[in-house]
Scaffold this motif. Sequence first.
Motif, PDB file in Angstrom:
ATOM      1  N   ALA A  70      35.962 -14.818 -25.742  1.00 20.36           N
ATOM      2  CA  ALA A  70      35.062 -14.061 -24.871  1.00 20.36           C
ATOM      3  C   ALA A  70      35.885 -13.390 -23.779  1.00 20.36           C
ATOM      4  O   ALA A  70      36.816 -13.991 -23.229  1.00 20.36           O
ATOM      5  CB  ALA A  70      34.000 -14.968 -24.247  1.00 20.36           C
ATOM      6  N   ASP A 107      35.169 -11.801 -20.264  1.00 17.50           N
ATOM      7  CA  ASP A 107      34.142 -11.702 -19.226  1.00 17.50           C
ATOM      8  C   ASP A 107      34.661 -10.826 -18.098  1.00 17.50           C
ATOM      9  O   ASP A 107      35.765 -11.037 -17.591  1.00 17.50           O
ATOM     10  CB  ASP A 107      33.778 -13.096 -18.715  1.00 17.50           C
ATOM     11  N   VAL A 144      27.824  -9.005 -14.168  1.00 21.13           N
ATOM     12  CA  VAL A 144      28.743  -9.611 -15.133  1.00 21.13           C
ATOM     13  C   VAL A 144      28.400  -9.143 -16.544  1.00 21.13           C
ATOM     14  O   VAL A 144      27.226  -9.052 -16.908  1.00 21.13           O
ATOM     15  CB  VAL A 144      28.686 -11.156 -15.048  1.00 21.13           C
ATOM     16  N   ALA A 171      29.517 -10.218 -20.423  1.00 18.54           N
ATOM     17  CA  ALA A 171      30.260 -11.107 -21.312  1.00 18.54           C
ATOM     18  C   ALA A 171      30.336 -10.446 -22.676  1.00 18.54           C
ATOM     19  O   ALA A 171      29.311 -10.077 -23.253  1.00 18.54           O
ATOM     20  CB  ALA A 171      29.558 -12.461 -21.413  1.00 18.54           C
ATOM     21  N   GLU A 228      31.407 -11.230 -26.351  1.00 19.09           N
ATOM     22  CA  GLU A 228      31.807 -12.247 -27.313  1.00 19.09           C
ATOM     23  C   GLU A 228      32.521 -11.551 -28.465  1.00 19.09           C
ATOM     24  O   GLU A 228      32.023 -10.560 -29.005  1.00 19.09           O
ATOM     25  CB  GLU A 228      30.588 -13.018 -27.807  1.00 19.09           C
ATOM     26  N   HIS A 270      27.356 -15.888 -17.835  1.00 18.04           N
ATOM     27  CA  HIS A 270      27.326 -16.318 -19.229  1.00 18.04           C
ATOM     28  C   HIS A 270      28.054 -17.648 -19.382  1.00 18.04           C
ATOM     29  O   HIS A 270      29.029 -17.918 -18.679  1.00 18.04           O
ATOM     30  CB  HIS A 270      28.006 -15.230 -20.083  1.00 18.04           C
ATOM     31  N   SER A 315      30.191 -18.633 -21.270  1.00 14.59           N
ATOM     32  CA  SER A 315      31.635 -18.549 -21.505  1.00 14.59           C
ATOM     33  C   SER A 315      32.436 -18.461 -20.209  1.00 14.59           C
ATOM     34  O   SER A 315      33.666 -18.552 -20.242  1.00 14.59           O
ATOM     35  CB  SER A 315      31.958 -17.353 -22.399  1.00 14.59           C
ATOM     36  N   ALA A 316      31.764 -18.301 -19.083  1.00 14.16           N
ATOM     37  CA  ALA A 316      32.477 -18.203 -17.799  1.00 14.16           C
ATOM     38  C   ALA A 316      32.005 -19.247 -16.780  1.00 14.16           C
ATOM     39  O   ALA A 316      32.309 -19.127 -15.593  1.00 14.16           O
ATOM     40  CB  ALA A 316      32.361 -16.795 -17.221  1.00 14.16           C
ATOM     41  N   GLN A 351      31.955 -16.543 -11.613  1.00 10.32           N
ATOM     42  CA  GLN A 351      31.133 -15.458 -12.161  1.00 10.32           C
ATOM     43  C   GLN A 351      29.824 -15.307 -11.383  1.00 10.32           C
ATOM     44  O   GLN A 351      29.267 -14.212 -11.337  1.00 10.32           O
ATOM     45  CB  GLN A 351      30.848 -15.710 -13.641  1.00 10.32           C
ATOM     46  N   HIS A 354      28.864 -11.915  -9.795  1.00  7.73           N
ATOM     47  CA  HIS A 354      27.649 -11.206 -10.188  1.00  7.73           C
ATOM     48  C   HIS A 354      26.892 -10.740  -8.939  1.00  7.73           C
ATOM     49  O   HIS A 354      26.419  -9.595  -8.886  1.00  7.73           O
ATOM     50  CB  HIS A 354      26.765 -12.105 -11.059  1.00  7.73           C
TER      51      HIS A 354
END
Lengths: 391, 391
Positions: free
Chosen positions: B194, B196, B254, B256, B258, B277, B279-280, B291, B295
């Motif tokens: 991912a 980000d 943000v 993300a 993938e 997300h 992933s972060a 994140q 954001h």
Amino acid sequence: MDARTGLPVVGMVGAGQLSRMTHQAAIALGQSLRVLADSADDGAALVAHDVVVGDYHELADLQAFAVGCDVVTWDHEHVPNEHIVALAAAGVTVHPTAEALHFAQDKAAMRRRLGELGIACPSWVDLDAADDPATALDEFATRVGWPIVLKATRGGYDGKGVWVVAHALAAAELLASGTPLLAEELVPIRRELAADVARSPFGQGAVWPVVETVQRDGICVEVIAPAPDLSDERADEAQGIALRLAAELGVTGVLAVELFETTDGRLLVNELAMRPHNSAHWTIEGARTSQFEQHLRAVLDYPLGITTLTAPVVVMANLLAGPDDVEPKGIDERVHHFMANWPDVKLHLYGKGFRPGRKVGHVTALGTDLAEVRARATAAAHYLMNGEPQR
Amino acid sequence: MDARTGLPVVGMVGAGQLSRMTHQAAIALGQSLRVLADSADDGAALVAHDVVVGDYHELADLQAFAVGCDVVTWDHEHVPNEHIVALAAAGVTVHPTAEALHFAQDKAAMRRRLGELGIACPSWVDLDAADDPATALDEFATRVGWPIVLKATRGGYDGKGVWVVAHALAAAELLASGTPLLAEELVPIRRELAADVARSPFGQGAVWPVVETVQRDGICVEVIAPAPDLSDERADEAQGIALRLAAELGVTGVLAVELFETTDGRLLVNELAMRPHNSAHWTIEGARTSQFEQHLRAVLDYPLGITTLTAPVVVMANLLAGPDDVEPKGIDERVHHFMANWPDVKLHLYGKGFRPGRKVGHVTALGTDLAEVRARATAAAHYLMNGEPQR
């Protein structure tokens, strides 16, 4: 216990920035801090879900607040000790306890206890306990020399309740005011340090590195972690004092021990606080476990978290509202420029109204070079509070 | 603008864990996140002060929620796009915008746009746009080979709305269901990554290191930052794709991205999310700017924060409720043992009710040795969700 989450409810009396930042830490632990606020506009009351507005001077308000709390703790020392005793007697779990808090509330009792424990503090005399305070002060000053520091035995903080007096005449008005006072020698100090620790009811202790607290007009303006040029022996001594005090006084939660490092190399205990403390705000980003999470862990009798630093040097600078900052007008624009100039400095604003000199937030900088990190933190703080570069 | 603080009010539609963690970040910035919750028991609704319960499907609820917000943002992709258009037309500042979000909401539109931009994704066909979906699928499968991945064009997440089908017969029922579908080649992948990033309305971009996301049954169980054994060239490529997509799609906040890393060494875009997300999540402790803070900065058009890592290796493991975890009973005892065993692993519980397989929190471990950090994070997560050691 919150039935929806299966997790404990911690109630914190007081809704200032300490509660506000404790709530942030509580969220990660699956909790929602309940706060007892003086006003719905208090810093923590603006951000916590579970807010009770009430008067901590009133036992009934404290009792109502405590219903449903697994533990009640404090963001200041001003709750009447007898109310804490009454809460505990009624079955409320309180941390720290009234017995421990007594030593954070009463500077004379604290110094007396330090003496019993053989832990050094500046020479002092309890004027309130003297038959003739003026004579007691005069005798004390003859022994240690003028100027003398007078401190209100109870209720002082951030330089309030502390007076440096140069001669007996200057002390007369204070002595006549009826405020319970103690007198203390004005120790020649190299600097101020703080040893912050946490202790759980089980007895586990955890300690952060000793920090240097830089004061201006009796108010902490900057904290440097770890304290520069502090020998391992001196650091061990400071941490040992704090851990021993936590155990001997039965402290549960965070204990901040403010220390003088004297010009002749001694460590003297200055003040104690039994709650998250300004000297450890740097731990939010600067340590693996912040003082706010650690305080929650400790008062819940959870095992404590590691206190390792996340960078070689961490500097926190307080945001003290400037002389013209009577309202927060313009702060958002300053935040914008602050973020552009210091993308690597972390901001904490407390949601408090501005008035000159008021502590309305702090910033934290991390890095490797002490001078660079200090310069960055203080420049950012100066800009945020003054809207212009530091000169 | 909150008159009491002089700082902006961000409203987030949805009150799950993303809102919950965004509120934590908002507190530091002097703000108090306003959340639109489906229910007063939502994770963020339990901890935010400013909670509105309403239905994001209803424009009137969204409009009422937006009053007093300086910007409205989203913790999920399910808000009807036409409502976002209507809010913006009524003068509400929304980030990301309806135009950008369209590409996170509609997997076919996203893939079409990727094609226009020359950014690689797995071969695909829009069955919903085909006159005869069964024939279109058959032709596609003849070209790329069975098995085929079918995806609901809208509304899928965490493995929901994704089906791997081995032959035409297995696809028949789905095709008949009326769900708009696309078909995608089942790419032989080495792993999932991912990238980000965040982008502000001004156009500033910031990127965290590319991570590896470890999936089990289509659900992310672990995130490793930075992605191990990823060449600088491949990392640059992934970050370049994400930054370019953020700019080309007009993403604010943000983003993300993938990605699949294929066995033959290509990077293919899999899915997009325009919000904080999973992933972060590691960025809370693992990066200087999380994140969630980023954001907020981005949607407020504040300058972005630095994304430097705080440790060489950061691993996040999701807490997925075990098969018997129908209620959070016993979680507090597990937290106690977790803290004793892993004083160096950071906990995040979302305040959500437990049901088998549900994502109820995450843990983050930091360190230097990849195998050690992974083992620590996954063992801690396993214990928390199962109440017994990992075997």
